[in-house]
Design an enzyme around this catalytic site. Sequence first.
Site, short mmCIF file in Angstrom:
data_model
loop_
_atom_site.label_atom_id
_atom_site.label_comp_id
_atom_site.label_asym_id
_atom_site.label_seq_id
_atom_site.Cartn_x
_atom_site.Cartn_y
_atom_site.Cartn_z
N ALA A 155 5.12 1.62 -9.14
CA ALA A 155 4.05 1.23 -8.27
C ALA A 155 4.21 0.73 -7.02
CB ALA A 155 3.06 0.37 -9.26
N TYR A 156 5.21 -0.47 -7.27
CA TYR A 156 5.55 -1.25 -6.20
C TYR A 156 6.32 -0.50 -5.07
CZ TYR A 156 8.56 -4.80 -3.29
OH TYR A 156 9.17 -5.25 -2.50
N GLN A 157 7.22 0.40 -5.60
CA GLN A 157 8.27 1.26 -4.71
C GLN A 157 7.34 2.15 -4.20
OE1 GLN A 157 11.17 2.39 -7.53
NE2 GLN A 157 12.70 0.82 -6.81
N SER A 159 4.10 1.87 -3.07
CA SER A 159 3.55 1.05 -2.00
C SER A 159 4.40 0.80 -0.98
CB SER A 159 2.98 -0.12 -2.43
OG SER A 159 4.03 -1.16 -2.73
#
Length: 251
Positions: A155-157, A159
């Site tokens: 999810a972070y990546q 974003s």
Amino acid sequence: MSAALEGKVVLVVGASAGIGADAARVLAGDGASLMLVARGEEPLAALAKELDAAGHDVGYCPGDVSRAADVVRFVDATVERFGRLDGAFNNAAMTQAGRLDQVSETDFDQLMAVNVKGTWLCLREEIRVMAAAGAGSIVNVSSIGGLRGSSGMGAYQASKHAVIGLTRTAAHDVGPLGIRVNVVAPGPTETPMLEKTRQAIPGGVEARIAATPLRKAGTGAEVGSVVSFLLSDRASHLSGVVLPVDGGFVA
């Protein structure tokens, strides 16, 4: 330190700790007047006091980048305080670890609200002011996670890939208006956020550092020096650039 930003007004978003706070110190040392923004007022006030004591011209304004009204308010506060806006470092971000199928919808939405929507809202309002002046330079923060994939932080990546897309599109949209938009992509950098990743993915950070040609994590000041360059007139023909600050990790 240099005088590369002498006479320039720079908005630093996400300035309360880590890369944002360290970058603010570098930018102030390079001559910029600063408006510091983050959600928490106490750390902002402490950093502003530190920089003011060192002779720098600094203001601060608490705000949440995921709220449009807050972003309008702190961008307008910058112009009210200093009379102009020459540069911005959009550094507000949060991290979140976990396999994609194990991330909750609430956590995913919050991550995207800060990292993606927040970057877009900042761009929108900064461009509004800079377009009227016919000049400006904006630097967004992504990550080496925006340049490749790995397990445990999908999810972070996602974003951070989105931030790169926003930056490249913005460079095309506003270049004709005299505004440059670039993005830095830090590798492992010694910050409170890196400590959270260490705890969430045991051994993951150390494995990345071991795979880095320079065999070390970066510092917020090292990232800040690159941001200062991109905001300065020395980078006057750079726009749409994704610049890794990662010790060679993605080389």
